[in-house]
Design a protein around this motif. Structure first.
Motif, mmCIF file in Angstrom:
data_model
loop_
_atom_site.group_PDB
_atom_site.id
_atom_site.type_symbol
_atom_site.label_atom_id
_atom_site.label_comp_id
_atom_site.label_asym_id
_atom_site.label_seq_id
_atom_site.Cartn_x
_atom_site.Cartn_y
_atom_site.Cartn_z
ATOM 1 N N SER A 1 -10.026 1.090 1.080
ATOM 2 C CA SER A 1 -9.951 1.588 -0.297
ATOM 3 C C SER A 1 -8.805 0.931 -1.062
ATOM 4 O O SER A 1 -8.953 0.597 -2.249
ATOM 5 N N PHE A 2 -7.664 0.706 -0.400
ATOM 6 C CA PHE A 2 -6.589 -0.005 -1.102
ATOM 7 C C PHE A 2 -6.939 -1.465 -1.294
ATOM 8 O O PHE A 2 -6.671 -2.040 -2.361
ATOM 9 N N GLY B 1 -0.679 2.490 -3.567
ATOM 10 C CA GLY B 1 -1.659 3.569 -3.530
ATOM 11 C C GLY B 1 -1.015 4.904 -3.868
ATOM 12 O O GLY B 1 0.188 4.991 -4.123
ATOM 13 N N ARG C 1 -11.172 3.604 6.337
ATOM 14 C CA ARG C 1 -11.495 3.870 4.924
ATOM 15 C C ARG C 1 -10.247 3.791 4.055
ATOM 16 O O ARG C 1 -10.296 3.312 2.913
ATOM 17 N N ASN C 2 -9.123 4.246 4.596
ATOM 18 C CA ASN C 2 -7.848 4.164 3.880
ATOM 19 C C ASN C 2 -7.485 2.708 3.598
ATOM 20 O O ASN C 2 -7.159 2.337 2.457
ATOM 21 N N ARG D 1 -9.831 -2.778 -1.762
ATOM 22 C CA ARG D 1 -10.802 -2.886 -2.855
ATOM 23 C C ARG D 1 -10.156 -2.553 -4.208
ATOM 24 O O ARG D 1 -10.286 -3.314 -5.179
ATOM 25 N N ASN D 2 -9.460 -1.430 -4.298
ATOM 26 C CA ASN D 2 -8.962 -0.952 -5.594
ATOM 27 C C ASN D 2 -7.754 -1.735 -6.092
ATOM 28 O O ASN D 2 -7.550 -1.853 -7.300
ATOM 29 N N SER E 1 -11.173 7.402 9.213
ATOM 30 C CA SER E 1 -10.407 7.655 7.983
ATOM 31 C C SER E 1 -9.358 6.576 7.763
ATOM 32 O O SER E 1 -9.063 6.200 6.623
ATOM 33 N N ASN F 1 -6.361 4.525 -6.750
ATOM 34 C CA ASN F 1 -6.950 5.557 -5.890
ATOM 35 C C ASN F 1 -7.100 5.030 -4.465
ATOM 36 O O ASN F 1 -7.360 3.841 -4.242
ATOM 37 N N ILE F 2 -6.967 5.933 -3.520
ATOM 38 C CA ILE F 2 -6.997 5.544 -2.121
ATOM 39 C C ILE F 2 -7.554 6.698 -1.295
ATOM 40 O O ILE F 2 -7.320 7.870 -1.614
ATOM 41 N N TYR F 3 -8.288 6.361 -0.275
ATOM 42 C CA TYR F 3 -8.801 7.403 0.621
ATOM 43 C C TYR F 3 -7.667 7.835 1.542
ATOM 44 O O TYR F 3 -6.998 6.985 2.138
ATOM 45 N N GLN G 1 0.815 -1.213 0.000
ATOM 46 C CA GLN G 1 0.000 0.000 0.000
ATOM 47 C C GLN G 1 0.853 1.269 0.000
ATOM 48 O O GLN G 1 0.403 2.318 -0.449
#
Length: 392
Positions: free
Chosen positions: A83-84, A36, A79-80, A86-87, A76, A66-68, A8
């Motif tokens: 997001s990695f 990310g 979510r960070n 998933r993406n 947060s 993309n990453i939060y 990540q």
């Protein structure tokens, strides 16, 4: 041979994985990194990277999803992580690039490695996980969750499943093997000890001029398990000596550190420099009288070899270690430092011992550490060890 590295975090974020990737390129591999967009330690995506998805850095093909952005609040951070997770898996599903092997560096969280398992399963290639941070043990040590909680039980099953589905596990500390066997209850025949290396190494950069006196340096994460309060408490005892403690880094304890320095009126004794880019931070290592390494003795994580120890040994300086387990063993084996217990009196005593050394004695201890580093922890040696598993 074409290698996919999954992590990540990547340059310009300060993690040793980028040094490994560049060394693999030097050793003749075609290297791609799935990562990310840089945000760790900033709280936002670096503006220059908002529209960059593909780049080449020192011969390494970098693919950014993309990453939060990771901020200070827990939501947060979750979510960070997600997001990695998933993406990165989306990228694996879509990519047409064929790799011969996948190598994942398992920093927090373990979910970093999910994309590696997915590529391995889809294309029938080996997936090597290099475990440098134990999950779900890390969430217990940082008090993020309790062991009796449903969250921990969920993370335990998820972590165990990710490790179980990899082809090979490399561990950065020998004691990690015990955790896999006793806590995760996984077989250990596919687990091998391969240490981390130093993120910062000696270079041609000019040394920072500390001035007169004895100067101790801590460089690294200011987290809950780094025992940051010990520094100010110990230096409070040494305020009448010509001793100065320099701190580089950032993390959850940054505000505490700033406030405690002010509360104890140690502004002239404990100097907080904030975060500094790794290559520039090397200047501070070069002529410090000693480098300070600390890790809370709690759980399996507290028995590990922290990356700061390798980093310190690389600069041929004496080490003060507030550390147990494998890290304590390394300092004992090198013979290049002083060990302290987790209390201000013991830390102050170790700092004072450095203060009383002659320059010749400091140089001797530093050379012992440098020799140990070259034989065990250099990037070249560590990467050679990792590469053996690419083809086995």
């Amino acid at each position: 041979m074409k290698i996919l590295i999954v992590c990540q975090y990547y340059y310009p974020e300060n993690f040793v994985v980028y040094k490994f990737a560049e060394q693999f390129v030097k050793d003749g591999y075609e290297v791609h990194v799935l990562t990310g967009k840089p945000n760790y330690g900033y709280g936002y995506i670096l503006p220059e990277y908002k529209n960059i998805s593909e780049e080449i850095i020192n011969g390494v093909n970098v693919h950014r999803v993309n990453i939060y952005p990771r901020k200070k609040n827990r939501l947060s951070i979750i979510r960070n992580y997600l997001s990695f997770w998933r993406n990165s898996k989306k990228w694996v599903k879509k990519t047409k690039i064929k790799f011969d092997c996948v190598y994942s560096m398992s920093l927090s969280p373990i979910t970093i490695c999910s994309a590696g398992n997915l590529y391995s399963k889809k294309h029938h290639v080996k997936h090597i996980i290099h475990c440098v941070d134990l999950w779900p043990e890390s969430v217990l040590i940082t008090k993020a969750v309790s062991k009796k909680s449903l969250t921990y039980k969920f993370l335990y099953r998820w972590s165990r499943n990710i490790y179980k589905n990899s082809s090979k596990i490399l561990v950065s500390s020998p004691s990690f093997v015990d955790y896999f066997r006793d806590t995760l209850m996984l077989p250990t025949d596919n687990i091998r000890y391969v240490p981390q290396s130093s993120l910062i190494e000696n270079s041609d950069i000019s040394a920072f001029d500390y001035g007169d006196g004895t100067h101790i340096l801590y460089c690294g994460n200011l987290g809950l398990i780094q025992l940051i309060p010990l520094i100010t408490a110990a230096m409070d005892q040494l305020r009448n000596y010509d001793i100065y403690f320099h701190i580089i880094g950032m993390g959850p304890m940054s505000n505490f550190l700033i406030d405690d320095i002010r509360r104890r009126r140690l502004e002239n004794k404990v100097i907080y420099h904030g975060p500094i880019v790794a290559k520039l931070a090397a200047a501070y290592f070069k002529n410090a009288d000693a480098l300070y390494v600390s890790l809370k003795n709690e759980g399996s994580v507290g028995k590990t070899i922290p990356n700061k120890l390798q980093m310190s040994m690389a600069f041929a300086r004496p080490v003060i270690g507030v550390i147990q387990g494998d890290g304590r063993m390394v300092i004992n084996e090198s013979g290049g430092g002083f060990l302290a217990d987790e209390n201000p009196d013991s830390v102050a005593k170790a700092i004072l011992a450095v203060h009383n050394l002659t320059q010749k004695e400091k140089a001797h201890l530093g050379e012992l550490n440098r020799r140990y580093y070259l034989n065990h922890f250099s990037v070249e040696e560590v990467c050679k060890s990792i590469e053996r598993d690419f083809t086995k």
